[in-house]
Design a protein around this motif. Structure first.
Motif, PDB file in Angstrom:
ATOM      1  N   VAL A  32       0.825  -1.197   0.000  1.00 64.16           N
ATOM      2  CA  VAL A  32       0.000   0.000   0.000  1.00 64.16           C
ATOM      3  C   VAL A  32       0.866   1.257   0.000  1.00 64.16           C
ATOM      4  N   CYS A  33       2.186   1.086   0.017  1.00 69.57           N
ATOM      5  CA  CYS A  33       3.083   2.246   0.163  1.00 69.57           C
ATOM      6  C   CYS A  33       4.299   2.167  -0.747  1.00 69.57           C
ATOM      7  N   ASP A  34       4.133   1.644  -1.955  1.00 63.80           N
ATOM      8  CA  ASP A  34       5.249   1.551  -2.893  1.00 63.80           C
ATOM      9  C   ASP A  34       5.948   2.902  -3.058  1.00 63.80           C
ATOM     10  N   GLN A  35       7.272   2.875  -3.023  1.00 67.28           N
ATOM     11  CA  GLN A  35       8.153   4.031  -3.272  1.00 67.28           C
ATOM     12  C   GLN A  35       8.139   5.079  -2.160  1.00 67.28           C
ATOM     13  N   MET A  36       7.365   4.848  -1.108  1.00 70.10           N
ATOM     14  CA  MET A  36       7.400   5.761   0.024  1.00 70.10           C
ATOM     15  C   MET A  36       8.670   5.522   0.845  1.00 70.10           C
ATOM     16  N   PRO A  37       9.103   6.488   1.641  1.00 73.65           N
ATOM     17  CA  PRO A  37      10.310   6.282   2.447  1.00 73.65           C
ATOM     18  C   PRO A  37      10.225   5.097   3.403  1.00 73.65           C
ATOM     19  N   TRP A  38       9.012   4.674   3.742  1.00 71.29           N
ATOM     20  CA  TRP A  38       8.825   3.574   4.693  1.00 71.29           C
ATOM     21  C   TRP A  38       8.506   2.249   3.996  1.00 71.29           C
ATOM     22  N   TYR A  39       8.669   2.199   2.680  1.00 75.39           N
ATOM     23  CA  TYR A  39       8.385   0.979   1.912  1.00 75.39           C
ATOM     24  C   TYR A  39       9.531  -0.020   2.033  1.00 75.39           C
ATOM     25  N   SER A  40       9.181  -1.316   2.076  1.00 73.17           N
ATOM     26  CA  SER A  40      10.193  -2.368   2.096  1.00 73.17           C
ATOM     27  C   SER A  40      10.181  -3.139   0.781  1.00 73.17           C
ATOM     28  N   TRP A  67      -6.311   2.397  -2.386  1.00 74.66           N
ATOM     29  CA  TRP A  67      -5.677   3.064  -1.251  1.00 74.66           C
ATOM     30  C   TRP A  67      -4.497   3.892  -1.756  1.00 74.66           C
ATOM     31  N   GLY A  68      -3.781   4.486  -0.821  1.00 73.59           N
ATOM     32  CA  GLY A  68      -2.553   5.205  -1.153  1.00 73.59           C
ATOM     33  C   GLY A  68      -2.545   6.599  -0.569  1.00 73.59           C
ATOM     34  N   ALA A  69      -1.609   6.879   0.337  1.00 76.32           N
ATOM     35  CA  ALA A  69      -1.523   8.187   0.984  1.00 76.32           C
ATOM     36  C   ALA A  69      -0.078   8.517   1.310  1.00 76.32           C
ATOM     37  N   HIS A  70       0.168   9.799   1.560  1.00 75.01           N
ATOM     38  CA  HIS A  70       1.515  10.261   1.899  1.00 75.01           C
ATOM     39  C   HIS A  70       1.734  10.203   3.407  1.00 75.01           C
ATOM     40  N   THR A  71       1.408   9.089   4.013  1.00 77.84           N
ATOM     41  CA  THR A  71       1.616   8.905   5.444  1.00 77.84           C
ATOM     42  C   THR A  71       1.667   7.413   5.765  1.00 77.84           C
ATOM     43  N   PRO A  72       2.518   6.999   6.704  1.00 80.68           N
ATOM     44  CA  PRO A  72       2.555   5.591   7.111  1.00 80.68           C
ATOM     45  C   PRO A  72       1.270   5.116   7.776  1.00 80.68           C
ATOM     46  N   MET A  73       0.385   6.036   8.165  1.00 78.45           N
ATOM     47  CA  MET A  73      -0.853   5.606   8.807  1.00 78.45           C
ATOM     48  C   MET A  73      -1.715   4.771   7.878  1.00 78.45           C
ATOM     49  N   GLU A  74      -1.514   4.891   6.579  1.00 77.36           N
ATOM     50  CA  GLU A  74      -2.249   4.041   5.641  1.00 77.36           C
ATOM     51  C   GLU A  74      -1.914   2.577   5.910  1.00 77.36           C
ATOM     52  N   LEU A  75      -0.632   2.299   6.134  1.00 74.62           N
ATOM     53  CA  LEU A  75      -0.174   0.950   6.458  1.00 74.62           C
ATOM     54  C   LEU A  75      -0.773   0.495   7.788  1.00 74.62           C
ATOM     55  N   TYR A  76      -0.737   1.378   8.758  1.00 73.76           N
ATOM     56  CA  TYR A  76      -1.245   1.077  10.100  1.00 73.76           C
ATOM     57  C   TYR A  76      -2.732   0.753  10.054  1.00 73.76           C
ATOM     58  N   ASN A  77      -3.495   1.573   9.371  1.00 75.83           N
ATOM     59  CA  ASN A  77      -4.950   1.426   9.370  1.00 75.83           C
ATOM     60  C   ASN A  77      -5.410   0.139   8.685  1.00 75.83           C
ATOM     61  N   ILE A  78      -4.617  -0.375   7.773  1.00 73.36           N
ATOM     62  CA  ILE A  78      -5.003  -1.577   7.045  1.00 73.36           C
ATOM     63  C   ILE A  78      -4.596  -2.854   7.786  1.00 73.36           C
ATOM     64  N   TYR A  79      -3.419  -2.834   8.419  1.00 72.46           N
ATOM     65  CA  TYR A  79      -2.873  -4.074   8.977  1.00 72.46           C
ATOM     66  C   TYR A  79      -2.931  -4.176  10.501  1.00 72.46           C
ATOM     67  N   HIS A  80      -2.979  -3.055  11.202  1.00 69.53           N
ATOM     68  CA  HIS A  80      -2.941  -3.101  12.660  1.00 69.53           C
ATOM     69  C   HIS A  80      -4.294  -3.536  13.218  1.00 69.53           C
ATOM     70  N   THR A  81      -4.266  -4.305  14.287  1.00 73.26           N
ATOM     71  CA  THR A  81      -5.508  -4.704  14.943  1.00 73.26           C
ATOM     72  C   THR A  81      -6.297  -3.457  15.340  1.00 73.26           C
ATOM     73  N   ALA A  82      -7.559  -3.433  14.991  1.00 67.65           N
ATOM     74  CA  ALA A  82      -8.394  -2.265  15.249  1.00 67.65           C
ATOM     75  C   ALA A  82      -8.698  -2.141  16.736  1.00 67.65           C
ATOM     76  N   PRO A  83      -8.873  -0.924  17.232  1.00 66.90           N
ATOM     77  CA  PRO A  83      -9.199  -0.728  18.651  1.00 66.90           C
ATOM     78  C   PRO A  83     -10.475  -1.482  19.032  1.00 66.90           C
ATOM     79  N   GLY A  84     -10.402  -2.206  20.120  1.00 61.04           N
ATOM     80  CA  GLY A  84     -11.559  -2.931  20.606  1.00 61.04           C
ATOM     81  C   GLY A  84     -11.952  -4.147  19.791  1.00 61.04           C
ATOM     82  N   ALA A  85     -11.062  -4.560  18.883  1.00 59.93           N
ATOM     83  CA  ALA A  85     -11.362  -5.711  18.021  1.00 59.93           C
ATOM     84  C   ALA A  85     -10.235  -6.734  18.127  1.00 59.93           C
TER      85      ALA A  85
END
Length: 482
Positions: free
Chosen positions: A276-284, A374-392
């Motif tokens: 979801v973050c190709d070519q961003m500074p935080w991309y692997s 998807w696709g945004a200029h922030t690592p939160m895009e990665l977080y929002n897709i893969y991180h366990t959601a609050p209360g879930a």
């Protein structure tokens, strides 16, 4: 621009202007920071910034030579007022990481954080600063700012007219007047053919056309299309017994010919997507996978899904089947879904495409793949897709959970150093996500525009998701060459 680009609530940062789903520079207002061409952080109003060791306070110093277009000076009090307002009022963005903003003096603002948030500089790049003395309920209709442009006229449902701010403190504005028309795709193409506009957004379906006096400009993006693959067994509501096996997800990931999709669906206007973050500074780069149908077949064999005489895989009398959903009305996603169905068929997976409305899509995506964008200029895009959601127990958009991913992403946010956080985002991808493949990313779509001959559009940074305001992020530096 497309009709969806018109800001329904007006040009107020508290209601999405500049900071909505498709982030962009707000033009009318200044921001503390900006994203550079390589998506690193640069300064606009800010002259310096520093995070405390525990990450719970960001201190930002600002310029002392900036005035709003009504002549009043912009001070740290306006910055603090803006952020406290968007925290209280924002109907679009999450500001729960911010406790409060405080003006220490005229040129220093302190952001007191509710929790450490290392990527705060990316948030500061999209929040336009409003004047405390001139802010009220109708601000979005008649905004006052300190940015490159002044809003001169807004004919709702039709157009917005911007004129250069004569007192702008930054690099001189080259394009003195900008008129943005809101049109459907067909109407934009017709307007270009009639010579009525200078730039018109378009789609791959029109890319083989010619428009007299215009050239086709393709802008690279991180505007990706991909499918979720539910990574848990079906429990009656969520999960999918077929894609719950990691070998199946890995097989689909390496068994998809992304270049074929780019040629067949996008007319060549796109790039393969691996995250979801190709070519961003935080991309692997660990996300990247070669097209290897033989490996895909071997993985499916290993998982016990064997080909029958008809060429469909079965296991214990159950067929390997998938429904690939796409949002109705999106012709590009529909075509990608159809192409994907054909490619899955070559792997022995009986698949079908189905158009659905968004209410249906969100619910059913918990159990079936959907073609997302998807696709945004922030690592939160990665977080929002893969991180366990609050209360879930799993992530928000598709059942997947990894304690290691959560831990790495939480650590990335908890630090006080933005650039050091990149390594942790990359580690979450390289050590876990690249192997577990809870999503399969297909393509990044180029954003296409018809551009009148003689107009030099300034070099674009990677566009995020959304075919709208990003094109005019640097319209002040466009020029006429003939």
């Amino acid at each position: 621009m497309n009709t969806e680009s018109e800001p329904e609530a007006g040009f107020d940062p508290a209601y999405g202007w500049g900071a909505g789903e498709h982030v962009h520079e707000p033009l009318i207002q200044s921001t503390l920071t900006v994203t550079n061409a390589d998506l690193s952080i640069g300064f606009d109003l800010a002259t310096g910034m520093e995070a405390s060791e525990d990450g719970l306070m960001w201190t930002v110093t600002i310029r002392d030579d900036v005035r709003f277009t009504d002549g009043e000076p912009l001070t740290a009090a306006d910055v603090a007022f803006t952020y406290n307002t968007v925290k209280a009022e924002s109907s679009v963005n999450d500001f729960t990481m911010l406790e409060s903003a405080e003006a220490v003096n005229d040129t220093t603002v302190a952001f007191h954080m509710a929790r450490p948030y290392s990527i705060w500089p990316y948030t500061m790049a999209i929040v336009g600063i409003v004047p405390e003395h001139a802010y009220g309920p109708d601000y979005g209709q008649n905004p006052i700012g300190s940015g490159r442009y002044v809003l001169k006229q807004w004919d709702k449902g039709q157009q917005v007219i911007f004129e250069a701010n004569p007192d702008y403190y930054g690099q001189p504005v080259q394009m003195e007047k900008v008129v943005v028309l809101f049109m459907s795709e067909d109407a934009a193409f017709a307007a270009a053919k009639a010579g009525q506009v200078d730039v018109a957004y378009t789609a791959p379906a029109y890319a083989d056309q010619t428009v007299a006096g215009y050239g086709l400009m393709a802008v690279k993006t991180v505007d990706n299309r991909g499918i979720n693959l539910p990574a848990a067994a079906f429990d009656g509501t969520a999960g999918n017994d077929f894609t719950a096996d990691v070998r199946v997800r890995q097989a689909i990931n390496c068994g998809i010919d992304r270049q074929e999709m780019i040629g067949n669906v996008l007319g060549g206007y796109g790039t393969p997507a691996y995250s979801v973050c190709d070519q961003m500074p935080w991309y692997s780069p660990a996300n990247e996978v070669a097209y290897d149908p033989q490996k895909a077949a071997a993985l499916l064999d290993e998982a016990g899904w064997e080909l029958d005489a008809a060429g469909t895989r079965q296991k214990d009398g159950v067929k390997a089947e998938l429904t690939v959903m796409y949002p109705m009305g999106d012709s590009t996603r529909q075509a990608l879904a159809a192409d994907l169905v054909n490619q899955l068929g070559e792997l022995g997976i009986a698949a079908k495409a189905e158009g659905v409305d968004w209410d249906t899509a969100y619910a059913r995506a918990l159990a079936e793949p959907l073609v997302w964008g998807w696709g945004a200029h922030t690592p939160m895009e990665l977080y929002n897709i893969y991180h366990t959601a609050p209360g879930a127990d799993t992530a928000e958009y598709s059942p997947y959970a990894s304690a290691q991913v959560d831990e790495l992403m939480d650590a990335a946010l908890a630090g006080g150093d933005l650039e050091e956080s990149y390594a942790l985002w990359q580690q979450a991808q390289s050590e876990v996500l690249a192997q577990e493949v809870p999503w399969v990313w297909l393509v990044n779509i180029d954003h296409l525009y018809w551009v009148r001959g003689g107009l030099a559009v300034a070099q674009q940074k990677l566009h995020p998701h959304g075919h709208g305001w990003s094109i005019v992020n640097n319209v002040d530096q466009w020029s006429w060459t003939a």
